[in-house]
Structure formats: structure tokens, C-alpha cells
Design a protein around this motif. Sequence first.
Motif, PDB file in Angstrom:
ATOM      1  N   TYR A  78       0.398   3.486  -3.273  1.00  0.00           N
ATOM      2  CA  TYR A  78      -0.452   4.675  -3.178  1.00  0.00           C
ATOM      3  C   TYR A  78       0.242   5.891  -2.594  1.00  0.00           C
ATOM      4  O   TYR A  78      -0.250   7.000  -2.716  1.00  0.00           O
ATOM      5  CB  TYR A  78      -1.678   4.368  -2.303  1.00  0.00           C
ATOM      6  CG  TYR A  78      -2.438   3.155  -2.748  1.00  0.00           C
ATOM      7  CD1 TYR A  78      -2.884   3.041  -4.075  1.00  0.00           C
ATOM      8  CD2 TYR A  78      -2.728   2.123  -1.869  1.00  0.00           C
ATOM      9  CE1 TYR A  78      -3.577   1.916  -4.492  1.00  0.00           C
ATOM     10  CE2 TYR A  78      -3.420   1.000  -2.277  1.00  0.00           C
ATOM     11  CZ  TYR A  78      -3.836   0.898  -3.591  1.00  0.00           C
ATOM     12  OH  TYR A  78      -4.516  -0.201  -3.998  1.00  0.00           O
TER      13      TYR A  78
ATOM     14  N   GLN B 122       0.837  -1.200   0.000  1.00  0.00           N
ATOM     15  CA  GLN B 122       0.000   0.000   0.000  1.00  0.00           C
ATOM     16  C   GLN B 122       0.869   1.246   0.000  1.00  0.00           C
ATOM     17  O   GLN B 122       0.570   2.217  -0.694  1.00  0.00           O
ATOM     18  CB  GLN B 122      -0.912   0.008   1.233  1.00  0.00           C
ATOM     19  CG  GLN B 122      -2.068  -0.964   1.110  1.00  0.00           C
ATOM     20  CD  GLN B 122      -2.981  -0.901   2.318  1.00  0.00           C
ATOM     21  OE1 GLN B 122      -2.580  -0.458   3.393  1.00  0.00           O
ATOM     22  NE2 GLN B 122      -4.210  -1.343   2.154  1.00  0.00           N
TER      23      GLN B 122
ATOM     24  N   PHE C  98     -12.107   7.809  -4.468  1.00  0.00           N
ATOM     25  CA  PHE C  98     -11.331   6.552  -4.448  1.00  0.00           C
ATOM     26  C   PHE C  98     -11.311   5.955  -3.039  1.00  0.00           C
ATOM     27  O   PHE C  98     -11.496   6.642  -2.041  1.00  0.00           O
ATOM     28  CB  PHE C  98      -9.900   6.783  -4.949  1.00  0.00           C
ATOM     29  CG  PHE C  98      -9.138   7.816  -4.160  1.00  0.00           C
ATOM     30  CD1 PHE C  98      -9.120   9.140  -4.580  1.00  0.00           C
ATOM     31  CD2 PHE C  98      -8.453   7.466  -2.997  1.00  0.00           C
ATOM     32  CE1 PHE C  98      -8.421  10.103  -3.860  1.00  0.00           C
ATOM     33  CE2 PHE C  98      -7.756   8.416  -2.278  1.00  0.00           C
ATOM     34  CZ  PHE C  98      -7.744   9.756  -2.711  1.00  0.00           C
ATOM     35  N   GLU C  99     -11.092   4.651  -3.030  1.00  0.00           N
ATOM     36  CA  GLU C  99     -10.953   3.960  -1.749  1.00  0.00           C
ATOM     37  C   GLU C  99      -9.871   2.896  -1.890  1.00  0.00           C
ATOM     38  O   GLU C  99     -10.037   1.910  -2.604  1.00  0.00           O
ATOM     39  CB  GLU C  99     -12.277   3.298  -1.338  1.00  0.00           C
ATOM     40  CG  GLU C  99     -12.160   2.623   0.018  1.00  0.00           C
ATOM     41  CD  GLU C  99     -13.457   1.988   0.483  1.00  0.00           C
ATOM     42  OE1 GLU C  99     -14.349   1.755  -0.365  1.00  0.00           O
ATOM     43  OE2 GLU C  99     -13.567   1.718   1.690  1.00  0.00           O
ATOM     44  N   THR C 100      -8.742   3.135  -1.208  1.00  0.00           N
ATOM     45  CA  THR C 100      -7.646   2.156  -1.263  1.00  0.00           C
ATOM     46  C   THR C 100      -7.647   1.251  -0.039  1.00  0.00           C
ATOM     47  O   THR C 100      -6.957   0.244   0.003  1.00  0.00           O
ATOM     48  CB  THR C 100      -6.279   2.868  -1.302  1.00  0.00           C
ATOM     49  OG1 THR C 100      -6.119   3.593  -0.078  1.00  0.00           O
ATOM     50  CG2 THR C 100      -6.188   3.816  -2.474  1.00  0.00           C
TER      51      THR C 100
ATOM     52  N   ASP D 213      -6.650   7.257   2.048  1.00  0.00           N
ATOM     53  CA  ASP D 213      -8.048   7.600   1.820  1.00  0.00           C
ATOM     54  C   ASP D 213      -8.472   8.974   2.375  1.00  0.00           C
ATOM     55  O   ASP D 213      -9.523   9.485   1.989  1.00  0.00           O
ATOM     56  CB  ASP D 213      -8.958   6.466   2.315  1.00  0.00           C
ATOM     57  CG  ASP D 213      -8.840   5.241   1.410  1.00  0.00           C
ATOM     58  OD1 ASP D 213      -8.255   5.386   0.314  1.00  0.00           O
ATOM     59  OD2 ASP D 213      -9.306   4.146   1.797  1.00  0.00           O
TER      60      ASP D 213
ATOM     61  N   LYS E 295      -6.721   3.307 -10.041  1.00  0.00           N
ATOM     62  CA  LYS E 295      -7.392   2.001 -10.204  1.00  0.00           C
ATOM     63  C   LYS E 295      -8.398   1.751  -9.096  1.00  0.00           C
ATOM     64  O   LYS E 295      -9.072   0.729  -9.084  1.00  0.00           O
ATOM     65  CB  LYS E 295      -6.360   0.864 -10.152  1.00  0.00           C
ATOM     66  CG  LYS E 295      -5.348   0.860 -11.272  1.00  0.00           C
ATOM     67  CD  LYS E 295      -4.396  -0.320 -11.065  1.00  0.00           C
ATOM     68  CE  LYS E 295      -3.038  -0.064 -11.717  1.00  0.00           C
ATOM     69  NZ  LYS E 295      -1.967  -0.823 -11.061  1.00  0.00           N
ATOM     70  N   LYS E 296      -8.426   2.644  -8.122  1.00  0.00           N
ATOM     71  CA  LYS E 296      -9.234   2.393  -6.926  1.00  0.00           C
ATOM     72  C   LYS E 296     -10.441   3.319  -6.828  1.00  0.00           C
ATOM     73  O   LYS E 296     -10.911   3.621  -5.744  1.00  0.00           O
ATOM     74  CB  LYS E 296      -8.342   2.566  -5.676  1.00  0.00           C
ATOM     75  CG  LYS E 296      -7.316   1.454  -5.540  1.00  0.00           C
ATOM     76  CD  LYS E 296      -8.014   0.162  -5.167  1.00  0.00           C
ATOM     77  CE  LYS E 296      -7.052  -1.015  -5.244  1.00  0.00           C
ATOM     78  NZ  LYS E 296      -7.745  -2.271  -4.896  1.00  0.00           N
TER      79      LYS E 296
END
Lengths: 226, 404
Positions: free
Chosen positions: B62, B58, B197-199, B205, B134-135
Motif C-alpha cells: 500500500y 502492508q 478504502f480500509e487497509t 488509511d 482492492k481494499k
Amino acid sequence: MIRVENLKKTYYLGVVEVPALRGITFEVKRGDFLGLMGPSGSGKSTLLHLLGLIDDPTSGTIHIGGVDMLNLDDDERTDYRLNKMGYIFQEYALVPELTVIENVALTAMARGISDAESRRASMDILSTIGLSARLNHLPRELSGGEQQRVAIARSMVNRPLILFADEPCANLDTDNSKIVLDQFHTINEELGQTIVMVSHEEWHKEYFHRIVYLKDGRIDREEQHS
Amino acid sequence: MADNLVKLHLSFFLGLRSLQRGNIGSLVMTVVIIAMVFTNMIFLPSVITGAIKLFEQQTIEYQSGNIIIEPKKDAEYIDDLENLLARVNRVPGVLRGAPHYDIGGVMKFKGNRLPGSIIAIRPRDETMVTGIFKKMVEGQYLGEGDTGVIVIGKLVAGHEDESEDLMPSLGGVTTGDSIEVEYTNGVTRTYRVKGIFETKSYMVDPLVFITWDEMESVRGGPVDQATAVLIRTVQGEDVEEVKFSLIGMGIQEEIKTWHDLLGKAFAEVVQSYAIINNISTFVSLVIAIVVIFIVIMIKTINNRRQIGILKAIGIHRTIITFSYVFQVTILSLMGILFGLLILFAMNLYFSVYPIVFPDGDIRPVFTVADLAANAVLLFIASTIAGFLPAWRIAREDIMTAMKG
Ligand SMILES: Nc1ncnc2c1ncn2[C@@H]1O[C@H](COP(=O)(O)OP(=O)(O)OP(=O)(O)O)[C@@H](O)[C@H]1O
Ligand SMILES: [Mg+2]
């Protein structure tokens, strides 16, 4: 060959002392076929255990071939049993997890003889005493007499210098007893193996060279045959 | 030598027969218990390793890329950005460098005020370096040249019902809503939310992004500065080497690999996990030792008579002892194999259905090194556990043993 002096064995059951042997002195010559006789409880099995290095005397000495057996350590005695002695227990004492043939072959294998050769030698003896059909049975699948014969075969497979037999024919009929005793006679005569055998049967006497009678843990008398 | 071979052969022979003709039930039970212990030894560490891996991924994916360039000590900005980017992108092993420019501001939506920093990015570069695009759970990511739009993290968007929020939010923003941003330089802009988005990373986030063009318009002119440059290295490149090349290019700014960034504190966390692992391994081993000890002790006690007989007919006690050790080695090997099978099945299962944690989906990581080390430990422990009771009984005197 075997010289025993003032051998005593006392069992202790809690505080109760059971004197099984009260001082035994005698000698067994090389090539002798000695009979040990006497009433039940007279100490025959106890004496044989001591001679066979399976149990320790309370006091006294045992010399075999001039060697003080009681001076040997546990491993040396084990070696001695394996290499020089055969022993037929009154209660057979077969290895429960091994088959008939494996029971007999085991001590040969332990002496470094190849598996195949050990099995072959075992098979020979087993067929002599009529157990060819039982090779792959476990001891618990055999009758008392059959187990006894396996024990006999096991004691003979290594052609031991000395053979101790504790009532080896107790569970055999006359015909089978004769086969076993003739076998003993042969190895005694031809290979010069020394045999010490406990017996109750009067008719066995004709096989013995000499008979030692025990009574209450003492030698009662000796009888010479020829 | 030959003598020892004979002994070994006999131990092997007796052990094998004992396994074949002994109690199948207790044999199966022992194997199953060893398998369970082995699985247990491996599973907890694998989840922890999985969690650590997830956190590392992560961070890279991100937050920092593989390498991050930060302003020199005491400087607020990386200066001469275009020049720096040109040099960075020439370094072998660098896939792309993406600049970030943070400005402070307060976001406002329906009476909610949320202070924070707004990060300006160049979408084309950014999508080559980080994976936030991508999220997207709603709407779309920023496109090159977009103005008047903002992309926000799920935690910023929040929920209308505040109690559902993990941290202060704007209180339930959805795509298409307008939010107002009051920058610290006094400029105020209204943005349409282009996407959310939500990672699942708590560090990511709460972020919000605008384009570089938008930021320049807020600043009122071209900006040749950055607060950070994130770098993605080519797959399989050693980041330390790339870092070295960057330094070799004469870059004066702070260059940190993701490893440097996670730094000492993270190493300490990993260390603490290692302690938990060791305790769990130790407990598993103790269980294995106790179980095997008891199983072999019961077996030898049941076999006392047989052991006495074997000694009486001239079988050495070492042969007898090792016949049990041999049985234990077979049982523990079978147990470990069975355990590997279970772990293999678990691995398959969790690769399809990962364990869902609030901060991400954790897949247990089974490393060959862990498997091997634990297998060896368990094997040694069980061998010792089997040896002791066998050794003890094999020393008993013959007459006592033969009475059973
Ligand atoms: N383990 C033992 N514990 C206590 N006493 C024992 C033990 N073994 C033998 N005895 C006692 O020692 C004495 C001699 O026993 P032993 O077995 O030598 O007799 P035996 O002559 O072989 O008898 P049998 O002809 O019935 O086999 C007996 O009184 C017996 O009860
Ligand atoms: Mg007797």
C-alpha cells in the motif's frame, strides 16, 4: 584362586556398629566346591558379597588369581564380575523390567555374544532347570522358587570361572534342589568351575569338597570332604 | 569399538524395555509436556514473525511498492517525469512504475477541517503497483481520467461520533458526500467522494487520492514532476538487483527498496522482538529441562534397586546411564513430533481464522529454520536433563542401591 586375609566388615546403623565379619582368613582353591555354613546372622551373605566384589570390606584383603581386588576401580570390578563371576543372590535380585529369558540372556549379551546366541544358551539352561514354560514372564509373575531358579540360570549362562551361590535352594523343593546341585556338581567336575555356596541344609554337605563354618563373624571350624 | 557397540546395543535394549514396561502414564505425561513446551517455543516467535511479515507486506502493498524513487537530496520534486517513467518501465524485472504527486491542502466537511496532503495518482499505473484499489469498503476506486472525485481512507472518513475515531477525521463521510478541498496554491475544489478504502494500516488509511488529471487542473497545466515513483517488480525478482539495474539506467534520484525504506528503526524493532523471542525460548527450555530432570530422577529413584542389580551382575554404569539417556531421547523425539502435529493443526486453523489485530490479520509464520533450531535445542536440553540424574544414580554403590 581366592585368598582372603583378615577380612572385616562392620555395618554402621547411625551410631550403632554392627560387626558382621570380625577377621576372616581362608583360601579357596581352583576347582573347589566350598560350602559356607553357620547360623543365621553369622555373616555368610556378607562374606559372599565381599568375595563377589559387590560390597567393600572395612579392612583386610581379597586376592583372586593373584590380583588384589580392592585395588581395582569400579569399572574394572564390574568387568571382573561380568567376565569371571556368577552370583546367585539370597533374594534373587532379578531385573524387574526384563522377562525370564531376558534376565538370563542379559549378561551374555553384555559380553558381546549375539542376541540370538544369548537367547539360545539361556533357553538351554532354563529348560534344564524346568522353566521352559516361563520364558516370557516377568519376575513378579513367578513364584519364589521359580525366581530363584531364574537367578541360578542367570549366574550360569556365562560359564563363570567362579560361582557364588547364596542359599540357592532355599525356596526349592528337594527334587528341584537336587537338579540344581547336580548341575553345580557337573560344571564343577567337567568345567572345573570354582563354586562357593552358602547353605543351611545338612544333606547338601555331600556335594561340598570342603565346608567352612561361620559363627559370629568368625570362622568357627572347617571340614574336609571328598 | 566393537565393545562400544555392544554397550550401545545394551543401553538401547534396556532403555526400550524400560519404556515398554515402565509407567505408561508418566511416559505420556512427559511426551505431552515436551510437546507443549515445543509448541510454546515456536508459537510466540511465529506470531511475531507473522506481525513483522504483515507490516512488511502492508508497506509494500500500500505504501512503497517494492522500490520507491524519491527526489534527489535537497530537491522537492522528481523532474522530467515522463522520461524517467519511460526508462523505469524498460528495466528488466520492473512490472510498472506509478508516479505520486502530493499537494498540501485542507479538507472540509460539515464544519470539520482536516489538513493533510492530497496524493495525485494515475489509476491505470497505480492499480498495477499498489493494492489499495482492492481494499474499497465503499464505492469505487478512481478511474483513469476521473475529475471532480476523491477517494479517501477510512480514518479520514471517520465517524460521526468522534469518540470512535483513532485520529482526527472529517467526522463521518460516506460515499457520495461532497467535501471541499482548499489547496495551498489558493485553489478550492468540491469533490464527490467516489469511494472509501480500509487497509487497516495506520500509515495508509489516513491518505486521500485524486487523479493526475484533477491535479493538473488544480495546478493549471501539465505536470512533468512527481514527489515519488512507486515501482512494482515482477514476482520473484530480487529487488536489490532491480534497484541496481535502475541505477545502471542512469537514474540520479534516490532509489530505495522497501527494505531500505523500513530502515534502521525497523531493524531495531525486529531486534527487540528477537530478544523477547530468546527470553521466551530460554524459559521454555528451562521448563523442559526441569520437567525431564524430575521425571528421570523419579524414574531412577524408583529403579534404584534395578540399577543396583544391573551393576551387581556386571553391567557397566555407562550402559545404565545411557539406557536412561536413550529413553529421554525417545520421549523428546516423540514430544517434538507431537508438538509439530499441534503446530501443524494450529497453522491450518490460523490460515482460515487469522488472529485479528487492529492493524491487520496476523497469521503465525512457522519457518522450517525456526522449527529445526528449536527442535535441536529442546532435544539437546532434554538429553542433558535426562543424563544428569541417571548418571548420579548409576554411580551409587551396589549395596545401597539394591536395598532400593
Ligand atoms: N546392610 C546391613 N546393615 C546393617 N547390618 C547388617 C546389614 N546386612 C547385614 N547386617 C548384619 O550383619 C550380620 C550378618 O548378616 P548376614 O546377612 O551376612 O548373615 P547371614 O549369615 O547371611 O544370615 P542368613 O543365614 O540369615 O542369611 C547380621 O547381624 C546382620 O544383621
Ligand atoms: Mg544370608
